[in-house]
Scaffold this motif. Sequence first.
Motif, PDB file in Angstrom:
ATOM      1  N   SER A   1       3.956   1.622  -1.098  1.00 53.98           N
ATOM      2  CA  SER A   1       4.702   1.802  -2.342  1.00 53.98           C
ATOM      3  C   SER A   1       3.815   2.287  -3.479  1.00 53.98           C
ATOM      4  O   SER A   1       4.302   2.889  -4.434  1.00 53.98           O
ATOM      5  CB  SER A   1       5.417   0.517  -2.731  1.00 53.98           C
ATOM      6  OG  SER A   1       4.488  -0.480  -3.063  1.00 53.98           O
ATOM      7  N   GLU A   2       2.516   2.034  -3.385  1.00 57.44           N
ATOM      8  CA  GLU A   2       1.598   2.504  -4.423  1.00 57.44           C
ATOM      9  C   GLU A   2       1.294   3.992  -4.283  1.00 57.44           C
ATOM     10  O   GLU A   2       0.873   4.626  -5.247  1.00 57.44           O
ATOM     11  CB  GLU A   2       0.305   1.695  -4.394  1.00 57.44           C
ATOM     12  CG  GLU A   2       0.484   0.279  -4.874  1.00 57.44           C
ATOM     13  CD  GLU A   2      -0.756  -0.574  -4.688  1.00 57.44           C
ATOM     14  OE1 GLU A   2      -1.776  -0.049  -4.193  1.00 57.44           O
ATOM     15  OE2 GLU A   2      -0.703  -1.755  -5.033  1.00 57.44           O
ATOM     16  N   GLU A   3       1.493   4.556  -3.087  1.00 56.88           N
ATOM     17  CA  GLU A   3       1.258   5.977  -2.891  1.00 56.88           C
ATOM     18  C   GLU A   3       2.312   6.783  -3.644  1.00 56.88           C
ATOM     19  O   GLU A   3       3.454   6.360  -3.783  1.00 56.88           O
ATOM     20  CB  GLU A   3       1.324   6.340  -1.401  1.00 56.88           C
ATOM     21  CG  GLU A   3       0.196   5.768  -0.589  1.00 56.88           C
ATOM     22  CD  GLU A   3       0.309   6.150   0.881  1.00 56.88           C
ATOM     23  OE1 GLU A   3       0.849   7.238   1.162  1.00 56.88           O
ATOM     24  OE2 GLU A   3      -0.135   5.356   1.710  1.00 56.88           O
TER      25      GLU A   3
ATOM     26  N   GLN B   1       0.830  -1.207   0.000  1.00 58.38           N
ATOM     27  CA  GLN B   1       0.000   0.000   0.000  1.00 58.38           C
ATOM     28  C   GLN B   1       0.863   1.254   0.000  1.00 58.38           C
ATOM     29  O   GLN B   1       0.573   2.225  -0.694  1.00 58.38           O
ATOM     30  CB  GLN B   1      -0.925   0.013   1.214  1.00 58.38           C
ATOM     31  CG  GLN B   1      -2.026  -1.013   1.153  1.00 58.38           C
ATOM     32  CD  GLN B   1      -2.802  -1.101   2.460  1.00 58.38           C
ATOM     33  OE1 GLN B   1      -2.471  -0.430   3.431  1.00 58.38           O
ATOM     34  NE2 GLN B   1      -3.813  -1.951   2.490  1.00 58.38           N
TER      35      GLN B   1
END
Length: 155
Positions: free
Chosen positions: A101-103, A99
């Motif tokens: 790393s997706e930001e 989560q």
Amino acid sequence: MAKKTQQHDRPLATNNKARYNYAIGETFEAGMALTGTEIKSIRAGKVNIGDGFVQVRHGEAFLDNVHISPFEQGNQFNHDPLRSRRLLLHKREIRLLAQASEEAGKTIVPLRIYLKHGFAKVLIGIATGKNKYDKRQTIKQRDQERDMRRALRRL
């Protein structure tokens, strides 16, 4: 009988560049899936984590771009120095890392590698990139702390 000195948590490699370039948020301790010659090289301190990063692929975390030098007596059993190494984490920790790393603007970087009870561990952190003025502020704080320590030492 002499008491054995424990040398766990002694850093074998640190990533000072990460603390300068990134603001480190939450940190995690992870084990690494290594081959026999890799752990021997790590114990000898022949590891460079300056350019390393962590990626989450297919529900597993991998440590990429970390250079572990080949073991000198490893001959044909030596490893590829830059191969991806699987990190040993709990599923909920991997979900949190995925989560994060997706930001936008967040990355996962290794901060240090150390031995704990004979096992190689890596401390990874969720990092947000710093701007140029943030980096100048970090340098200013470091200089102020150094000056304070010098002044206290003189007393």
